[in-house]
Design an enzyme around this catalytic site. Structure first.
Site, PDB file in Angstrom:
ATOM      1  N   CYS A 239       0.846  -1.181   0.000  1.00  0.00           N
ATOM      2  CA  CYS A 239       0.000   0.000   0.000  1.00  0.00           C
ATOM      3  C   CYS A 239       0.887   1.238   0.000  1.00  0.00           C
ATOM      4  O   CYS A 239       1.898   1.299   0.671  1.00  0.00           O
ATOM      5  CB  CYS A 239      -0.922   0.002   1.219  1.00  0.00           C
ATOM      6  N   GLY A 240       0.501   2.231  -0.788  1.00  0.00           N
ATOM      7  CA  GLY A 240       1.277   3.465  -0.866  1.00  0.00           C
ATOM      8  C   GLY A 240       2.384   3.406  -1.897  1.00  0.00           C
ATOM      9  O   GLY A 240       2.866   4.424  -2.351  1.00  0.00           O
TER      10      GLY A 240
END
Length: 281
Positions: free
Chosen positions: A116-117
């Protein structure tokens, strides 16, 4: 050899990590809340754009540095000249005199991950894993419980706004450093950058994360030289296989008095076994 610190240039002030908003709760009433900020940060290497990360923005210089090192783009701390952060154009540039080998080939070879990210790793990320030889360190079960209790004092952004992951660099049950970000890999890269810049050894440390123990997370922690990985979340099959390959003690689903050791159980001294819960009829 004396420690080398590249010049840090910030052309704008630090950015806020949360903002105040209004929301309507389940009773139909307006409440004042905070939500986590999320902003793009384009990482440059010698003014060549490498990647754009979505980040909270807490320590952009360490995030950019740790990302480039973990991805295998840079490796020589002594040749770093400067780190230039400019939030007006959402950028962090790493300037080095190091010869960057096969940059275009590495950029061309990329893998979309579960991170994520971030979600992308480049060619060269897996290089050198066979050379990693982590020490086997024993720790006590009681120390794990103490660490889990202490780590709860460091989730400031999560407590205020939620929507972030946290990673901690720990020495026994003490938290040496803690970073929160909208992506768990941003947080681990930020700590990697801090460790590299300060030349902090990893062999006596424990790495804590609120995120999943995926292959990417295990590889990054191994590159930091840390032999014990502790998570509030679960583990993946490839993450476990790599932990077994590199000798990382992998402890997942750690919360309260519960944890699951997926690798390295011989390195845990069971000195605080909790009473078993009565079975439900």
């Amino acid at each position: 050899m004396s420690k080398h610190y590249p010049t840090l240039i910030k052309t704008a002030t630090d950015v806020p990590l949360t903002i105040a908003v209004k929301a309507i709760d389940e009773n139909g009433e307006q409440v004042d809340k905070h939500i986590a900020c999320e902003r793009p940060l384009t990482v440059y290497l010698n003014w060549r754009p490498i990647v754009t990360l979505m980040t909270l923005g807490a320590r952009p210089e360490s995030l950019a540095l740790g990302y480039l090192k973990n991805q295998g783009f840079i490796s020589d701390l002594q040749q770093l000249e400067s780190i230039i952060v400019d939030w007006e154009v959402s950028s962090a540039a790493i300037i080095t005199t190091e010869s960057i080998q096969d940059l275009e080939e590495k950029l061309a070879e990329k893998t979309v991950t579960s991170g994520c990210g971030q979600g992308t790793v480049y060619g060269g990320f897996m290089d050198g894993l066979d050379e990693i030889n982590l020490p086997q360190r024993r720790i006590k079960q009681s120390m794990i419980y103490s660490l889990l209790k202490n780590i709860g004092e460091y989730n400031e952004t999560y407590k205020n706004a939620g929507a972030v992951h946290g990673c901690g660099l720990c020495l026994d049950d003490q938290i040496v450093d803690f970073v929160e970000d909208v992506g768990r890999h941003n947080a681990v890269d930020t700590l990697a950058g801090e460790m590299w810049l300060k030349e902090t050894p990893g062999e006596d440390k424990i790495f804590y994360t609120t995120g999943r123990l995926t292959s990417e997370m295990v590889i990054k922690v191994a590159k930091m030289g840390i032999p014990i990985l502790l998570s509030r979340s679960g583990a993946t099959q490839m993450g476990l296989e790599l932990a077994q390959q590199m000798g990382i003690t992998m402890i997942a689903r750690a919360k309260g008095k519960h944890f699951l050791i997926y690798n390295g159980a011989d390195n845990i001294e069971f000195d605080a076994i909790p009473a078993k819960r009565p079975s439900k009829k």
